[in-house]
Design a protein around this motif. Sequence first.
Motif, mmCIF file in Angstrom:
data_model
loop_
_atom_site.group_PDB
_atom_site.id
_atom_site.type_symbol
_atom_site.label_atom_id
_atom_site.label_comp_id
_atom_site.label_asym_id
_atom_site.label_seq_id
_atom_site.Cartn_x
_atom_site.Cartn_y
_atom_site.Cartn_z
ATOM 1 N N SER A 13 0.855 -1.180 0.000
ATOM 2 C CA SER A 13 0.000 0.000 0.000
ATOM 3 C C SER A 13 0.902 1.246 0.000
ATOM 4 O O SER A 13 1.862 1.319 0.777
ATOM 5 C CB SER A 13 -0.879 -0.017 1.262
ATOM 6 N N LYS A 17 1.294 1.831 -7.050
ATOM 7 C CA LYS A 17 0.573 1.022 -8.048
ATOM 8 C C LYS A 17 -0.484 1.850 -8.788
ATOM 9 O O LYS A 17 -0.572 1.813 -10.008
ATOM 10 C CB LYS A 17 -0.129 -0.184 -7.371
ATOM 11 N N ARG A 44 -13.152 -3.182 -4.570
ATOM 12 C CA ARG A 44 -13.544 -3.565 -3.208
ATOM 13 C C ARG A 44 -14.914 -2.977 -2.865
ATOM 14 O O ARG A 44 -15.639 -3.554 -2.068
ATOM 15 C CB ARG A 44 -12.465 -3.142 -2.209
ATOM 16 N N PHE A 53 -10.005 -8.538 4.739
ATOM 17 C CA PHE A 53 -8.582 -8.745 4.466
ATOM 18 C C PHE A 53 -8.000 -9.983 5.153
ATOM 19 O O PHE A 53 -6.804 -10.075 5.358
ATOM 20 C CB PHE A 53 -7.800 -7.473 4.826
ATOM 21 N N ARG A 58 -8.954 -12.318 0.920
ATOM 22 C CA ARG A 58 -8.039 -11.756 -0.088
ATOM 23 C C ARG A 58 -7.924 -12.710 -1.274
ATOM 24 O O ARG A 58 -7.897 -12.278 -2.437
ATOM 25 C CB ARG A 58 -6.653 -11.530 0.516
ATOM 26 N N HIS A 61 -10.991 -12.442 -3.354
ATOM 27 C CA HIS A 61 -10.975 -11.166 -4.090
ATOM 28 C C HIS A 61 -10.069 -11.254 -5.321
ATOM 29 O O HIS A 61 -10.431 -10.779 -6.413
ATOM 30 C CB HIS A 61 -10.503 -10.056 -3.144
ATOM 31 N N LEU A 83 -3.249 -4.159 -7.574
ATOM 32 C CA LEU A 83 -3.714 -4.747 -6.302
ATOM 33 C C LEU A 83 -2.486 -5.184 -5.504
ATOM 34 O O LEU A 83 -1.503 -5.648 -6.098
ATOM 35 C CB LEU A 83 -4.583 -5.979 -6.567
ATOM 36 N N ILE A 84 -2.569 -5.104 -4.189
ATOM 37 C CA ILE A 84 -1.388 -5.462 -3.382
ATOM 38 C C ILE A 84 -0.891 -6.861 -3.744
ATOM 39 O O ILE A 84 0.280 -7.103 -3.916
ATOM 40 C CB ILE A 84 -1.700 -5.378 -1.872
ATOM 41 N N THR A 85 -1.832 -7.811 -3.825
ATOM 42 C CA THR A 85 -1.497 -9.202 -4.213
ATOM 43 C C THR A 85 -0.312 -9.716 -3.375
ATOM 44 O O THR A 85 0.743 -10.072 -3.913
ATOM 45 C CB THR A 85 -1.165 -9.280 -5.731
ATOM 46 N N PRO A 86 -0.491 -9.766 -2.067
ATOM 47 C CA PRO A 86 0.669 -9.967 -1.182
ATOM 48 C C PRO A 86 1.263 -11.369 -1.146
ATOM 49 O O PRO A 86 2.433 -11.521 -0.781
ATOM 50 C CB PRO A 86 0.099 -9.613 0.200
ATOM 51 N N LYS A 119 -2.968 7.291 2.611
ATOM 52 C CA LYS A 119 -4.355 7.236 3.125
ATOM 53 C C LYS A 119 -4.416 7.271 4.647
ATOM 54 O O LYS A 119 -5.485 7.061 5.228
ATOM 55 C CB LYS A 119 -5.036 5.968 2.609
ATOM 56 N N LEU A 121 -3.327 5.064 6.585
ATOM 57 C CA LEU A 121 -3.611 3.722 7.105
ATOM 58 C C LEU A 121 -2.441 3.135 7.891
ATOM 59 O O LEU A 121 -2.652 2.367 8.841
ATOM 60 C CB LEU A 121 -3.988 2.778 5.954
ATOM 61 N N PRO A 131 -6.189 -4.555 11.817
ATOM 62 C CA PRO A 131 -5.550 -5.878 11.895
ATOM 63 C C PRO A 131 -5.145 -6.362 10.505
ATOM 64 O O PRO A 131 -5.709 -5.917 9.498
ATOM 65 C CB PRO A 131 -6.648 -6.770 12.484
ATOM 66 N N MET A 132 -4.175 -7.239 10.467
ATOM 67 C CA MET A 132 -3.735 -7.860 9.208
ATOM 68 C C MET A 132 -3.413 -6.828 8.133
ATOM 69 O O MET A 132 -3.865 -6.940 6.991
ATOM 70 C CB MET A 132 -4.802 -8.833 8.693
ATOM 71 N N PHE A 133 -2.674 -5.819 8.504
ATOM 72 C CA PHE A 133 -2.298 -4.812 7.503
ATOM 73 C C PHE A 133 -0.991 -5.240 6.835
ATOM 74 O O PHE A 133 0.017 -5.504 7.494
ATOM 75 C CB PHE A 133 -2.147 -3.420 8.126
ATOM 76 N N THR A 134 -1.033 -5.269 5.519
ATOM 77 C CA THR A 134 0.106 -5.781 4.746
ATOM 78 C C THR A 134 1.410 -5.054 5.095
ATOM 79 O O THR A 134 1.467 -3.823 5.064
ATOM 80 C CB THR A 134 -0.177 -5.630 3.234
HETATM 81 N N1 LIG Z 1 -5.517 -4.873 6.226
HETATM 82 C C1 LIG Z 1 -5.225 -4.247 5.076
HETATM 83 N N2 LIG Z 1 -4.117 -4.568 4.389
HETATM 84 C C2 LIG Z 1 -3.829 -3.941 3.249
HETATM 85 N N3 LIG Z 1 -4.584 -2.963 2.675
HETATM 86 C C3 LIG Z 1 -5.717 -2.605 3.328
HETATM 87 C C4 LIG Z 1 -6.078 -3.221 4.545
HETATM 88 N N4 LIG Z 1 -7.248 -2.650 4.966
HETATM 89 C C5 LIG Z 1 -7.588 -1.743 4.053
HETATM 90 N N5 LIG Z 1 -6.680 -1.699 3.056
HETATM 91 C C6 LIG Z 1 -6.822 -0.862 1.849
HETATM 92 O O1 LIG Z 1 -7.205 -1.756 0.813
HETATM 93 C C7 LIG Z 1 -6.361 -1.639 -0.308
HETATM 94 C C8 LIG Z 1 -5.796 -3.001 -0.715
HETATM 95 O O2 LIG Z 1 -6.751 -3.746 -1.362
HETATM 96 P P1 LIG Z 1 -6.310 -4.870 -2.386
HETATM 97 O O3 LIG Z 1 -7.550 -5.419 -2.951
HETATM 98 O O4 LIG Z 1 -5.310 -4.330 -3.336
HETATM 99 O O5 LIG Z 1 -5.584 -5.932 -1.429
HETATM 100 S S1 LIG Z 1 -5.304 -7.483 -1.696
HETATM 101 O O6 LIG Z 1 -4.598 -7.601 -2.988
HETATM 102 O O7 LIG Z 1 -6.588 -8.192 -1.710
HETATM 103 O O8 LIG Z 1 -4.479 -7.931 -0.560
HETATM 104 C C9 LIG Z 1 -5.197 -0.758 0.077
HETATM 105 O O9 LIG Z 1 -5.110 0.163 -1.013
HETATM 106 P P2 LIG Z 1 -3.731 0.637 -1.655
HETATM 107 O O10 LIG Z 1 -3.171 1.581 -0.644
HETATM 108 O O11 LIG Z 1 -4.143 1.333 -2.914
HETATM 109 O O12 LIG Z 1 -2.849 -0.540 -1.918
HETATM 110 C C10 LIG Z 1 -5.592 -0.115 1.397
HETATM 111 O O13 LIG Z 1 -5.986 1.197 1.165
#
Ligand SMILES: Nc1ncnc2c1ncn2[C@@H]1O[C@H](COP(=O)(O)OS(=O)(=O)O)[C@@H](OP(=O)(O)O)[C@H]1O
Length: 178
Positions: A13, A17, A44, A53, A58, A61, A83-86, A119, A121, A131-134
Amino acid sequence: MKAGIVCWFVGLSGSGKTTISLMVESKLRAAGIPIAVLDGDELRKWLSSDLGFTYEDRMTHIRRTVYVADLLARNGLIVLAPLITPYKEMREYCRTKLTSYVEVYVDCPIENCIERDVKGLYEKAINGQIPMFTGISDRFDEPTSPDLIVKTNQETAEECACKVIKLLKEQNGCEHVI
Ligand SMILES: Nc1ncnc2c1ncn2[C@@H]1O[C@H](COP(=O)(O)OS(=O)(=O)O)[C@@H](OP(=O)(O)O)[C@H]1O
Ligand SMILES: Nc1ncnc2c1ncn2[C@@H]1O[C@H](COP(=O)(O)OP(=O)(O)O)[C@@H](O)[C@H]1O
């Protein structure tokens, strides 16, 4: 009809991207190339509003997004998917399921993403409010075999976008753009 291609942007994030994919979109659109961006926030909101998440959410999604991306690409569009696609298994799924797939790793050290905190975040995640933030409280597997790496802490967004377009040109032929 010429088939399209799916260009998947993997990254933390705030890595860049969305910025890069929108830049690529506007350049290709100006050149008359049919293109769609599967914007993460829009997806989303409209496609996966029932999902959060957790690992399973995920994965679901990503599977939904792959379905839509494939449909669009089969109908001739260049599809950009930021997408983050972690998880590595997500990218394996993409590569297996998508007929024409390229992966761009939008590489940015997490320290820079935290500094950008586009953002707000990361601050919340570090404080334990998300929780579970990448990258903070959930894993991000470093891509091991991307087709392209752009380093957004070292290169401008414009430079990164041009590299992506060059890749698309090599893979799919966007001759008029660069
Ligand atoms: N827990 C957690 N972890 C990561 N990101 C979070 C989470 N909660 C909300 N967000 C917001 O959701 C955006 C990521 O969504 P994605 O669909 O790209 O994620 S994933 O590929 O399904 O993991 C991501 O957007 P980007 O900042 O554009 O990457 C965040 O704004
Ligand atoms: N080389 C670069 N490529 C992309 N974004 C960059 C770059 N350098 C700085 N930025 C900034 O980093 C932020 C990235 O945010 P965003 O594109 O929303 O990331 P993501 O979609 O990965 O969450 C934006 O504020 C953008 O202006």
